[in-house]
Write a protein that holds these residues in place. Sequence first.
Motif, PDB file in Angstrom:
ATOM      1  N   GLU A 141       0.849  -1.202   0.000  1.00  0.00           N
ATOM      2  CA  GLU A 141       0.000   0.000   0.000  1.00  0.00           C
ATOM      3  C   GLU A 141       0.880   1.246   0.000  1.00  0.00           C
ATOM      4  O   GLU A 141       1.800   1.371   0.809  1.00  0.00           O
ATOM      5  CB  GLU A 141      -0.887   0.002   1.260  1.00  0.00           C
ATOM      6  N   TYR A 142       0.635   2.161  -0.937  1.00  0.00           N
ATOM      7  CA  TYR A 142       1.423   3.390  -1.068  1.00  0.00           C
ATOM      8  C   TYR A 142       0.507   4.577  -0.806  1.00  0.00           C
ATOM      9  O   TYR A 142      -0.492   4.760  -1.504  1.00  0.00           O
ATOM     10  CB  TYR A 142       2.042   3.477  -2.465  1.00  0.00           C
ATOM     11  N   PRO A 143       0.816   5.434   0.208  1.00  0.00           N
ATOM     12  CA  PRO A 143      -0.139   6.448   0.653  1.00  0.00           C
ATOM     13  C   PRO A 143      -0.373   7.596  -0.329  1.00  0.00           C
ATOM     14  O   PRO A 143       0.533   7.983  -1.076  1.00  0.00           O
ATOM     15  CB  PRO A 143       0.479   6.993   1.948  1.00  0.00           C
ATOM     16  N   THR A 144      -1.595   8.092  -0.303  1.00  0.00           N
ATOM     17  CA  THR A 144      -1.972   9.304  -1.027  1.00  0.00           C
ATOM     18  C   THR A 144      -0.929  10.394  -0.778  1.00  0.00           C
ATOM     19  O   THR A 144      -0.452  10.558   0.343  1.00  0.00           O
ATOM     20  CB  THR A 144      -3.329   9.801  -0.496  1.00  0.00           C
ATOM     21  N   GLY A 145      -0.569  11.103  -1.841  1.00  0.00           N
ATOM     22  CA  GLY A 145       0.353  12.229  -1.675  1.00  0.00           C
ATOM     23  C   GLY A 145       1.809  11.863  -1.877  1.00  0.00           C
ATOM     24  O   GLY A 145       2.659  12.751  -2.001  1.00  0.00           O
ATOM     25  N   THR A 146       2.093  10.560  -1.962  1.00  0.00           N
ATOM     26  CA  THR A 146       3.481  10.139  -2.205  1.00  0.00           C
ATOM     27  C   THR A 146       3.901  10.596  -3.594  1.00  0.00           C
ATOM     28  O   THR A 146       3.181  10.377  -4.568  1.00  0.00           O
ATOM     29  CB  THR A 146       3.587   8.600  -2.144  1.00  0.00           C
ATOM     30  N   LYS A 147       5.076  11.240  -3.669  1.00  0.00           N
ATOM     31  CA  LYS A 147       5.592  11.647  -4.983  1.00  0.00           C
ATOM     32  C   LYS A 147       6.266  10.443  -5.631  1.00  0.00           C
ATOM     33  O   LYS A 147       7.116   9.796  -5.022  1.00  0.00           O
ATOM     34  CB  LYS A 147       6.595  12.797  -4.794  1.00  0.00           C
ATOM     35  N   VAL A 148       5.872  10.133  -6.840  1.00  0.00           N
ATOM     36  CA  VAL A 148       6.511   9.045  -7.594  1.00  0.00           C
ATOM     37  C   VAL A 148       6.948   9.636  -8.943  1.00  0.00           C
ATOM     38  O   VAL A 148       6.161   9.792  -9.861  1.00  0.00           O
ATOM     39  CB  VAL A 148       5.572   7.837  -7.775  1.00  0.00           C
ATOM     40  N   TYR A 149       8.260   9.994  -8.985  1.00  0.00           N
ATOM     41  CA  TYR A 149       8.795  10.718 -10.150  1.00  0.00           C
ATOM     42  C   TYR A 149       7.958  11.981 -10.391  1.00  0.00           C
ATOM     43  O   TYR A 149       7.791  12.782  -9.471  1.00  0.00           O
ATOM     44  CB  TYR A 149       8.878   9.809 -11.398  1.00  0.00           C
ATOM     45  N   ASP A 150       7.435  12.167 -11.611  1.00  0.00           N
ATOM     46  CA  ASP A 150       6.698  13.398 -11.920  1.00  0.00           C
ATOM     47  C   ASP A 150       5.247  13.350 -11.420  1.00  0.00           C
ATOM     48  O   ASP A 150       4.487  14.292 -11.624  1.00  0.00           O
ATOM     49  CB  ASP A 150       6.730  13.622 -13.442  1.00  0.00           C
ATOM     50  N   TRP A 151       4.855  12.262 -10.782  1.00  0.00           N
ATOM     51  CA  TRP A 151       3.461  12.040 -10.428  1.00  0.00           C
ATOM     52  C   TRP A 151       3.268  12.069  -8.910  1.00  0.00           C
ATOM     53  O   TRP A 151       4.220  11.928  -8.150  1.00  0.00           O
ATOM     54  CB  TRP A 151       2.978  10.684 -10.960  1.00  0.00           C
TER      55      TRP A 151
END
Lengths: 431, 431, 431
Positions: free
Chosen positions: A44-54
């Motif tokens: 599970e990856y939390p809302t708001g996590t920056k993933v590269y440009d996203w």
Amino acid sequence: MVDYKKEIDKLLTTLFPIARSITGDGNRETLRLLQEIIPLNIKEYPTGTKVYDWIIPEEWSIKDAWIKNSKGRKIIDFQKSNIHILNYSIPINKRIKFDELKEHLYYKKEIPYTIPNRTSYYKKNWGFCLSYNDYKEYFNENEEYEVFIDSEFKEGFLTIGDLVIEGASKKEYLISTYICHPSLANDNLSGVVLTAFLAKELLKKKRNFSYRIVFAPESIGAITYCAHHEAIMKDIDTGFVITTVGGPGKFGYKQSFDENNPINHIIEKIFHENNIEFITYPFKDIGSDERQYSSIAFRINVATICKDKYFEYEYYHTSHDNLDFVKPEYINETLNIYLQAIEKIDKSIVYENMFPHCEAMLSKHDLYPVVSGDYIPKKGMIESELMCRLLIYCDGRTDLYKISQILEMPIDVIYRVANKLEEKGIIERLF
Amino acid sequence: MVDYKKEIDKLLTTLFPIARSITGDGNRETLRLLQEIIPLNIKEYPTGTKVYDWIIPEEWSIKDAWIKNSKGRKIIDFQKSNIHILNYSIPINKRIKFDELKEHLYYKKEIPYTIPNRTSYYKKNWGFCLSYNDYKEYFNENEEYEVFIDSEFKEGFLTIGDLVIEGASKKEYLISTYICHPSLANDNLSGVVLTAFLAKELLKKKRNFSYRIVFAPESIGAITYCAHHEAIMKDIDTGFVITTVGGPGKFGYKQSFDENNPINHIIEKIFHENNIEFITYPFKDIGSDERQYSSIAFRINVATICKDKYFEYEYYHTSHDNLDFVKPEYINETLNIYLQAIEKIDKSIVYENMFPHCEAMLSKHDLYPVVSGDYIPKKGMIESELMCRLLIYCDGRTDLYKISQILEMPIDVIYRVANKLEEKGIIERLF
Amino acid sequence: MVDYKKEIDKLLTTLFPIARSITGDGNRETLRLLQEIIPLNIKEYPTGTKVYDWIIPEEWSIKDAWIKNSKGRKIIDFQKSNIHILNYSIPINKRIKFDELKEHLYYKKEIPYTIPNRTSYYKKNWGFCLSYNDYKEYFNENEEYEVFIDSEFKEGFLTIGDLVIEGASKKEYLISTYICHPSLANDNLSGVVLTAFLAKELLKKKRNFSYRIVFAPESIGAITYCAHHEAIMKDIDTGFVITTVGGPGKFGYKQSFDENNPINHIIEKIFHENNIEFITYPFKDIGSDERQYSSIAFRINVATICKDKYFEYEYYHTSHDNLDFVKPEYINETLNIYLQAIEKIDKSIVYENMFPHCEAMLSKHDLYPVVSGDYIPKKGMIESELMCRLLIYCDGRTDLYKISQILEMPIDVIYRVANKLEEKGIIERLF
């Protein structure tokens, strides 16, 4: 040939009605049901996590949605089909004139009886999808409508399932599919189901290579996965993106980024061996998660074997991409193609000849006939000859698949002979 | 399409009569007249300067030359045509028997009515060029003749004109032509004139790349220029040698040293786009200054677009290569071909994707449609798709021209889309 | 064209009856007789020496061998043909029942009138080879036989002959043939004889390159030679394995490991120049000593030109591969093919242009015509043009053979022009 038709049928029926999206409980439920088949890890990856440009968006859930006409009759109803709703619609509850409403209605004139599937993940919006026939029948210029969407946005998570099937070598191949589509059968419930049974098969015996299985929402999920497994993903050279594998139409495959990559040769070889006509789709950076995996920093050669490829079949992204269109036997057929391709891939081992100077003395290793002089190769190749021919190419760089192409011999034969040489310590596996 | 026909006509008429050579005032006067069109720098290199294996020769000038027959009648007269004189003839003034004289007479039996052009730059000699008809009519076995050549050799200079048109990038392309031929129109007054107006056009707006324009005498001039701009010239990869661009015959192009260099593809593409039939001349180390620029230490890929290529037309190096043969409209046509090629070259920028990991989120940068799901690529490519397809190749090595070939899209479209991505900071120009 | 037919005939007749093997006096005698033609060095490697994965075996000699039937009549007699004996048979002298004996009898049903040739070098065994006709005629189910083999094993040596013919450059080409076969004419007495006269020819004048001539027993000999000349052999890129060059059938050549190696192009060119039809055999790691020389650590590109290639002719490894089958004129023909190939190889010099910046001033070096301007290349290439064209490729990497292919000119012409440029110091020989 494996036969999972019954289990495929059951899983299709169970998963089809679930309302999936790029986040949410529909995805969790889907992965939980897959865990009954294979030991997936849920990440599970939390809302708001920056993933590269996203940035991972808020989690979205929906309970109900409808449009009532001026007489209070429900003319569009989410309960009848979860694709009636513009995916990621904001909540709304108001009376509205047709002039305003019509900007929020999506239909497909070309196929007037079907409901199209639309999304608005990254721009707050709301809307309904409906057939053009319904649009013409139920909506009038000056009427007033009541629209109701009971959706919710919250700080939550993006959910991914993965599983690493460890082989003799740590070298990994990627097998990825996407789980974000709601009740659409070929795109991509078929891919999800096939991948589950593919993984189940791979778990049955120890393989030469390791296989990383990923179930993630399309785009944002693949991006999140890359960002959180960056070093691992950069080490992977080759793989599959599994999608649209269960239609009644033609087989085809989409080539990986480098058209000369062996994965493309192997797929074509499998089709030929099975006497299957197929369509070749050259690589394009549109389509599915090959967009992410083939990007400059990763450049994974991912290919896709399809039966009724996305974009190409009439009911693509419509309510008619359903379980009348997709059949368990089609998925089972494509599953067997994937398995055969992986059989060949799994034999593409790189060996190093421990006797690079001249040739090993095969008779000393009990690999050569005792009396010599009567061998004439045109009468058919004996194993000791094949050993010699193989050994000269085991240079620590060329894999068995490439050698099988040079020697114009089936990789299964090459692989069997290589195993004997390996047992005797004449060649050693590099990766 | 530019139209310089009138100005070309005027410049041709002005420059044609001037007696040019590898040195001398004729060249200075030619360059001075070109300065009225473009801001050329004039560079003078003194006699005796060593340039690699060569030495800049003495400056040569000529005022008059003739042959009189025994009756005192001028039968050959430099005033009528400056190609009557063997270029670089030493001065002479004496009576001479036919037997000795005939060793100094040059004619061309195959075209008996025309005067050939001959030179003796590096071996002291004298001579006259004349038509074979005149040779037969005016010369007799036992007659005595008076020969007069009022030429002069002195310590002087070799003269070169150059101009660097600076673009956004310091990366330079070479555009070179030769100015050493006297009154010969196609070879190479046409090239000189075309190059002048090509430079004038390039000056009109800021370009992406820089263009180095060189007007130099053939061979010794190109060698001198390389020797005095060695580091700069070693940095240049690609360019044009402009010659024989104004004949009535066929278009053609001579390939650069490496036949796979993009400049050759670009030229062919331009011909095809203009529906022009053309002749392809493979690279050969004979011809013009590509001999110097393509040499081992420089290896500049210089190509040549011609209309009636040197060596190939009947009047090559004769007095009939004049302004009846060469027309302003032919030069203007070829000029437009060169300009179109440079348009494509100038767009061959190398970009680096600032988001090499997976893909940039185009919607965040206002480059992606808000509602997704209805896109089917066979209906024509939308811009956001093209962006994705372009971005995956912006790896800091592949230029836009190469990408346009991979994507099978016109470079103009690719370039426009790349500009938008550059504005948003998604890609950065490397060179 | 050389004509060694008479000397070939004499040498064939002398060498044919000698009983050769992988060791022993038969080999020494063969090499001693070759020393009468060329100054071979004889190198002896002792029994028990480890050579990579192999060990040099005991030396084997044989004086006599026969089988007598129950009536005491010799039905198989080594004195009549040395191939009656399984090569490397252990000594034996006993009465034996047919049931046991038949396991030691080798015949070839497909050609019932001929004796096959068989060996058992590395496994102690004994046996007789005989025609199938004799097998049927002389042997009966219940008869008892007397078998006698007077052979001997002892600590001894493996014997190799070599000769390095030094040329202007220390760069070596390999020319190897094998001497281990007893009375078999095409395989490989023909190769031994051809190699002797080839070496004799190479000794007649100083060559550009050096040639390493090796006469060794097949496999174990080549391996021994590699092990004891490892550094030298690793420096060699190209060569020939000479075998089966004297049959009445078709010419052919077996390609070297890399099918694009120039040696393969050169051989095809020679066949074409001689208007000879030929068979192309792609590289395979079965056959002869290319198995050793092409191995991973050496990767020498060795090709083989044959006339009736091993494996391909009916009498291969039988008593009918004799001097009725092989003729001196066939060997002489193949010798001339090899010599022509070596002529081209010997010209494949790599030169470096001493004037890499622009071009050398050929007229200064007396290599360019004095009066210029009249040259039109379509009328045939003059030498100065060829010089320019050659010089641009003399980059210190590209050899003259490759340049001759680029320029589509015979290498003899290129070589002659290169010699002139070398004399003037414009190019220098690298290797």
